[in-house]
Write an enzyme that holds these catalytic residues in place. Structure first.
Site, PDB file in Angstrom:
ATOM      1  N   GLY A 158     -53.503  42.486  -1.663  1.00  0.00           N
ATOM      2  CA  GLY A 158     -53.178  41.262  -2.384  1.00  0.00           C
ATOM      3  C   GLY A 158     -52.859  41.593  -3.830  1.00  0.00           C
ATOM      4  O   GLY A 158     -52.302  42.653  -4.144  1.00  0.00           O
ATOM      5  N   ILE A 160     -54.629  42.542  -6.442  1.00  0.00           N
ATOM      6  CA  ILE A 160     -55.171  43.772  -7.035  1.00  0.00           C
ATOM      7  C   ILE A 160     -54.676  45.009  -6.274  1.00  0.00           C
ATOM      8  O   ILE A 160     -54.218  45.980  -6.886  1.00  0.00           O
ATOM      9  CB  ILE A 160     -56.713  43.716  -7.080  1.00  0.00           C
ATOM     10  CG1 ILE A 160     -57.152  42.565  -8.000  1.00  0.00           C
ATOM     11  CG2 ILE A 160     -57.296  45.045  -7.569  1.00  0.00           C
ATOM     12  CD1 ILE A 160     -58.625  42.238  -7.971  1.00  0.00           C
ATOM     13  N   THR A 238     -64.544  47.599  -5.815  1.00  0.00           N
ATOM     14  CA  THR A 238     -64.499  46.655  -6.938  1.00  0.00           C
ATOM     15  C   THR A 238     -64.325  45.233  -6.395  1.00  0.00           C
ATOM     16  O   THR A 238     -64.042  44.320  -7.168  1.00  0.00           O
ATOM     17  CB  THR A 238     -63.306  46.946  -7.887  1.00  0.00           C
ATOM     18  OG1 THR A 238     -62.101  46.858  -7.114  1.00  0.00           O
ATOM     19  CG2 THR A 238     -63.410  48.299  -8.549  1.00  0.00           C
ATOM     20  N   SER A 239     -64.450  45.052  -5.050  1.00  0.00           N
ATOM     21  CA  SER A 239     -64.145  43.722  -4.500  1.00  0.00           C
ATOM     22  C   SER A 239     -65.399  42.845  -4.478  1.00  0.00           C
ATOM     23  O   SER A 239     -65.704  42.201  -5.496  1.00  0.00           O
ATOM     24  CB  SER A 239     -63.503  43.850  -3.111  1.00  0.00           C
ATOM     25  OG  SER A 239     -64.377  44.419  -2.178  1.00  0.00           O
ATOM     26  N   ARG A 240     -66.134  42.830  -3.385  1.00  0.00           N
ATOM     27  CA  ARG A 240     -67.400  42.108  -3.316  1.00  0.00           C
ATOM     28  C   ARG A 240     -68.354  42.969  -2.500  1.00  0.00           C
ATOM     29  O   ARG A 240     -67.972  43.505  -1.451  1.00  0.00           O
ATOM     30  CB  ARG A 240     -67.222  40.737  -2.626  1.00  0.00           C
ATOM     31  CG  ARG A 240     -66.563  39.685  -3.505  1.00  0.00           C
ATOM     32  CD  ARG A 240     -67.477  39.225  -4.649  1.00  0.00           C
ATOM     33  NE  ARG A 240     -66.821  38.256  -5.513  1.00  0.00           N
ATOM     34  CZ  ARG A 240     -66.199  38.538  -6.662  1.00  0.00           C
ATOM     35  NH1 ARG A 240     -66.139  39.781  -7.098  1.00  0.00           N
ATOM     36  NH2 ARG A 240     -65.644  37.589  -7.379  1.00  0.00           N
ATOM     37  N   GLU A 269     -76.942  40.405  -7.994  1.00  0.00           N
ATOM     38  CA  GLU A 269     -76.610  40.647  -9.405  1.00  0.00           C
ATOM     39  C   GLU A 269     -77.346  39.623 -10.264  1.00  0.00           C
ATOM     40  O   GLU A 269     -77.512  38.484  -9.822  1.00  0.00           O
ATOM     41  CB  GLU A 269     -75.103  40.532  -9.613  1.00  0.00           C
ATOM     42  CG  GLU A 269     -74.315  41.558  -8.809  1.00  0.00           C
ATOM     43  CD  GLU A 269     -72.793  41.440  -9.035  1.00  0.00           C
ATOM     44  OE1 GLU A 269     -72.355  40.591  -9.832  1.00  0.00           O
ATOM     45  OE2 GLU A 269     -72.055  42.202  -8.404  1.00  0.00           O
ATOM     46  N   HIS A 288     -70.361  45.040 -12.837  1.00  0.00           N
ATOM     47  CA  HIS A 288     -69.397  43.968 -12.534  1.00  0.00           C
ATOM     48  C   HIS A 288     -68.511  43.648 -13.746  1.00  0.00           C
ATOM     49  O   HIS A 288     -68.440  42.494 -14.193  1.00  0.00           O
ATOM     50  CB  HIS A 288     -70.113  42.712 -12.022  1.00  0.00           C
ATOM     51  CG  HIS A 288     -69.216  41.876 -11.149  1.00  0.00           C
ATOM     52  ND1 HIS A 288     -69.669  41.146 -10.089  1.00  0.00           N
ATOM     53  CD2 HIS A 288     -67.860  41.666 -11.183  1.00  0.00           C
ATOM     54  CE1 HIS A 288     -68.659  40.502  -9.512  1.00  0.00           C
ATOM     55  NE2 HIS A 288     -67.540  40.806 -10.168  1.00  0.00           N
ATOM     56  N   ILE A 289     -67.855  44.687 -14.244  1.00  0.00           N
ATOM     57  CA  ILE A 289     -66.999  44.520 -15.430  1.00  0.00           C
ATOM     58  C   ILE A 289     -65.520  44.620 -15.079  1.00  0.00           C
ATOM     59  O   ILE A 289     -64.677  44.726 -15.973  1.00  0.00           O
ATOM     60  CB  ILE A 289     -67.321  45.571 -16.522  1.00  0.00           C
ATOM     61  CG1 ILE A 289     -67.266  46.991 -15.937  1.00  0.00           C
ATOM     62  CG2 ILE A 289     -68.659  45.282 -17.193  1.00  0.00           C
ATOM     63  CD1 ILE A 289     -67.167  48.085 -16.973  1.00  0.00           C
ATOM     64  N   GLY A 290     -65.217  44.575 -13.767  1.00  0.00           N
ATOM     65  CA  GLY A 290     -63.817  44.740 -13.352  1.00  0.00           C
ATOM     66  C   GLY A 290     -62.860  43.833 -14.116  1.00  0.00           C
ATOM     67  O   GLY A 290     -61.765  44.245 -14.505  1.00  0.00           O
TER      68      GLY A 290
HETATM   69  P1  NAD Z   1     -56.126  38.480  -3.039  1.00  0.00           P
HETATM   70  O1  NAD Z   1     -56.544  37.253  -2.321  1.00  0.00           O
HETATM   71  O2  NAD Z   1     -54.928  38.442  -3.900  1.00  0.00           O
HETATM   72  O3  NAD Z   1     -55.923  39.665  -1.979  1.00  0.00           O
HETATM   73  C1  NAD Z   1     -56.817  39.935  -0.945  1.00  0.00           C
HETATM   74  C2  NAD Z   1     -56.031  40.606   0.165  1.00  0.00           C
HETATM   75  O4  NAD Z   1     -56.952  40.987   1.181  1.00  0.00           O
HETATM   76  C3  NAD Z   1     -54.981  39.693   0.804  1.00  0.00           C
HETATM   77  O5  NAD Z   1     -53.721  40.342   0.827  1.00  0.00           O
HETATM   78  C4  NAD Z   1     -55.505  39.482   2.218  1.00  0.00           C
HETATM   79  O6  NAD Z   1     -54.456  39.398   3.160  1.00  0.00           O
HETATM   80  C5  NAD Z   1     -56.308  40.755   2.423  1.00  0.00           C
HETATM   81  N1  NAD Z   1     -57.299  40.657   3.487  1.00  0.00           N
HETATM   82  C6  NAD Z   1     -57.975  39.557   3.907  1.00  0.00           C
HETATM   83  N2  NAD Z   1     -58.795  39.903   4.919  1.00  0.00           N
HETATM   84  C7  NAD Z   1     -58.626  41.232   5.119  1.00  0.00           C
HETATM   85  C8  NAD Z   1     -59.193  42.162   6.015  1.00  0.00           C
HETATM   86  N3  NAD Z   1     -60.087  41.798   6.938  1.00  0.00           N
HETATM   87  N4  NAD Z   1     -58.800  43.453   5.939  1.00  0.00           N
HETATM   88  C9  NAD Z   1     -57.888  43.854   5.037  1.00  0.00           C
HETATM   89  N5  NAD Z   1     -57.298  43.008   4.172  1.00  0.00           N
HETATM   90  C10 NAD Z   1     -57.677  41.718   4.204  1.00  0.00           C
HETATM   91  O7  NAD Z   1     -57.412  38.939  -3.857  1.00  0.00           O
HETATM   92  P2  NAD Z   1     -57.440  39.871  -5.150  1.00  0.00           P
HETATM   93  O8  NAD Z   1     -57.238  39.030  -6.361  1.00  0.00           O
HETATM   94  O9  NAD Z   1     -56.582  41.063  -4.934  1.00  0.00           O
HETATM   95  O10 NAD Z   1     -58.998  40.291  -5.155  1.00  0.00           O
HETATM   96  C11 NAD Z   1     -59.486  41.287  -4.268  1.00  0.00           C
HETATM   97  C12 NAD Z   1     -61.008  41.354  -4.381  1.00  0.00           C
HETATM   98  O11 NAD Z   1     -61.381  41.723  -5.714  1.00  0.00           O
HETATM   99  C13 NAD Z   1     -61.728  40.025  -4.099  1.00  0.00           C
HETATM  100  O12 NAD Z   1     -62.905  40.296  -3.365  1.00  0.00           O
HETATM  101  C14 NAD Z   1     -62.117  39.527  -5.474  1.00  0.00           C
HETATM  102  O13 NAD Z   1     -63.255  38.699  -5.424  1.00  0.00           O
HETATM  103  C15 NAD Z   1     -62.421  40.857  -6.153  1.00  0.00           C
HETATM  104  N6  NAD Z   1     -62.410  40.802  -7.622  1.00  0.00           N
HETATM  105  C16 NAD Z   1     -63.369  41.521  -8.288  1.00  0.00           C
HETATM  106  C17 NAD Z   1     -63.397  41.508  -9.674  1.00  0.00           C
HETATM  107  C18 NAD Z   1     -64.433  42.315 -10.418  1.00  0.00           C
HETATM  108  O14 NAD Z   1     -64.781  41.932 -11.536  1.00  0.00           O
HETATM  109  N7  NAD Z   1     -64.893  43.437  -9.886  1.00  0.00           N
HETATM  110  C19 NAD Z   1     -62.464  40.731 -10.398  1.00  0.00           C
HETATM  111  C20 NAD Z   1     -61.486  40.041  -9.687  1.00  0.00           C
HETATM  112  C21 NAD Z   1     -61.463  40.084  -8.286  1.00  0.00           C
END
Ligand code: NAD
Length: 314
Positions: A158, A160, A238-240, A269, A288-290
């Site tokens: 997506g 990121i 860096t996701s969840r 957290e 969690h500073i992403g």
């Molecule tokens: P996004 O919604 O733009 O992209 C997520 C992608 O994951 C989508 O393309 C979706 O099709 C795909 N996806 C969904 N289910 C899937 C699966 N089972 N297997 C593989 N791919 C799958 O989200 P994003 O903005 O790119 O964010 C990605 C992650 O980063 C999220 O978990 C978000 O919460 C996290 N995030 C973390 C921080 C941080 O501070 N560390 C900051 C922003 C976002």
């Protein structure tokens, strides 16, 4: 229109909003987040709310009788009961991708820090091991890897994931990825070769997760996926955190079955000093500073305010 703002906002965008709306601004980044009851009191007469880090209680949604739109300056709306808001006729807007560049940058930094053993080298330096062991001890004991030619596997392509892929073109890494909602053709456009999830885990020198947390992805990964990884590979999350079964991830990293990991997100957290992975060599942990850059404020204001004003202007 009475508008309560409890989000970080730059002076420029605040002035822009004041041209159109009757604004009451509370700066949580300076004064701390409001308690839910204080938030309710301050927001209850508003027609518009702009928020970011507050958990908006159901009581607030119900009490704010004139409220019809909430601009939530977050990528993913996790702080509002969307079903209740919908039932009450309140529109919710978000700011997708507001911190995507920031997280993509941190992900690349993690790869380089892990590959170049930056933290162990710094620790050894601070412990006096350079002076003790001679000029070349550091050099031979902290040899890492170059990124060019390495395989980076991205799960989730997506906002990121795509920016990480984009940055990796400059490093001449081979980028493979898995995302069930992205076609091979689309992935190829941003330099990713689409493969199966198993291939991402088994072929990559770095596996980096960029999936959302939802009912399908919670606990989606555990020892089965980790066991597929090469012993010289690194895991980056860096996701969840909750996309992993917590104890399986911790046990796996404690057993040192891969070269290392870099984590920005945790099951509970904020962390205290007793987190079990703090003492594992080659596990980098950041709090969690992403998305914590000043530029994110500029992005969220631009995306959020322009879409809100477009919505209010019909
Ligand atoms: P996004 O919604 O733009 O992209 C997520 C992608 O994951 C989508 O393309 C979706 O099709 C795909 N996806 C969904 N289910 C899937 C699966 N089972 N297997 C593989 N791919 C799958 O989200 P994003 O903005 O790119 O964010 C990605 C992650 O980063 C999220 O978990 C978000 O919460 C996290 N995030 C973390 C921080 C941080 O501070 N560390 C900051 C922003 C976002």
């Amino acid at each position: 229109m009475k508008t309560f703002i409890s989000s970080r906002i730059s002076d420029y965008w605040l002035e822009e909003l004041k041209k159109h709306l009757d604004v009451d601004f509370y700066d949580w980044s300076q004064e701390g987040l409001l308690e839910p009851k204080d938030f309710l009191e301050r927001a209850k007469d508003s027609q518009v709310i702009i928020t970011e880090s507050d958990m908006i209680s159901d009581d607030t949604l119900r009490a704010a009788k004139d409220l019809f739109v909430i601009a939530d300056f977050r990528g993913t709306v996790i702080n509002i009961n969307i079903d209740l808001a919908t039932e009450l006729g309140i529109v919710i807007m978000n700011t997708p991708g507001r911190n995507a560049d920031a997280v993509a940058d941190l992900t690349i930094a993690f790869m380089i820090m892990a590959a170049r053993k930056v933290i162990p080298a710094m620790d050894a330096l601070h412990e006096g091991l350079w002076a003790k062991n001679g000029r070349y001890w550091m050099y031979t004991n902290h040899q890492g890897y170059d990124l060019p030619g390495k395989v980076v596997g991205l799960i989730g392509l997506g906002a990121i994931g795509r920016l990480v892929a984009n940055r990796l073109q400059g490093f001449k890494a081979r980028v493979i990825g898995y995302d069930p909602f992205v076609s091979k053709e689309e992935a190829a456009q941003f330099g990713v070769e689409l493969v199966s999830q198993e291939e991402v885990f088994s072929q990559s020198d770095f596996v980096s997760l960029h999936v959302p947390l939802n009912e399908n992805t919670r606990d989606m990964y555990g020892k089965n996926e980790l066991e597929l990884m090469k012993p010289e590979a690194y895991l980056i999350n860096t996701s969840r955190a909750a996309v992993f079964v917590e104890n399986e991830l911790i046990e796996f990293l404690q057993q040192g079955k891969i070269a290392g990991a870099a984590l920005d997100v945790y099951h509970s957290e904020p962390l205290d000093t007793d987190y079990p992975l703090f003492n594992i060599p080659n596990v980098i942990c950041t709090p969690h500073i992403g998305g914590a850059t000043l530029d994110v404020v500029a992005h969220q204001c631009e995306i959020g305010v322009t879409s809100l004003l477009r919505f209010l202007n019909g």
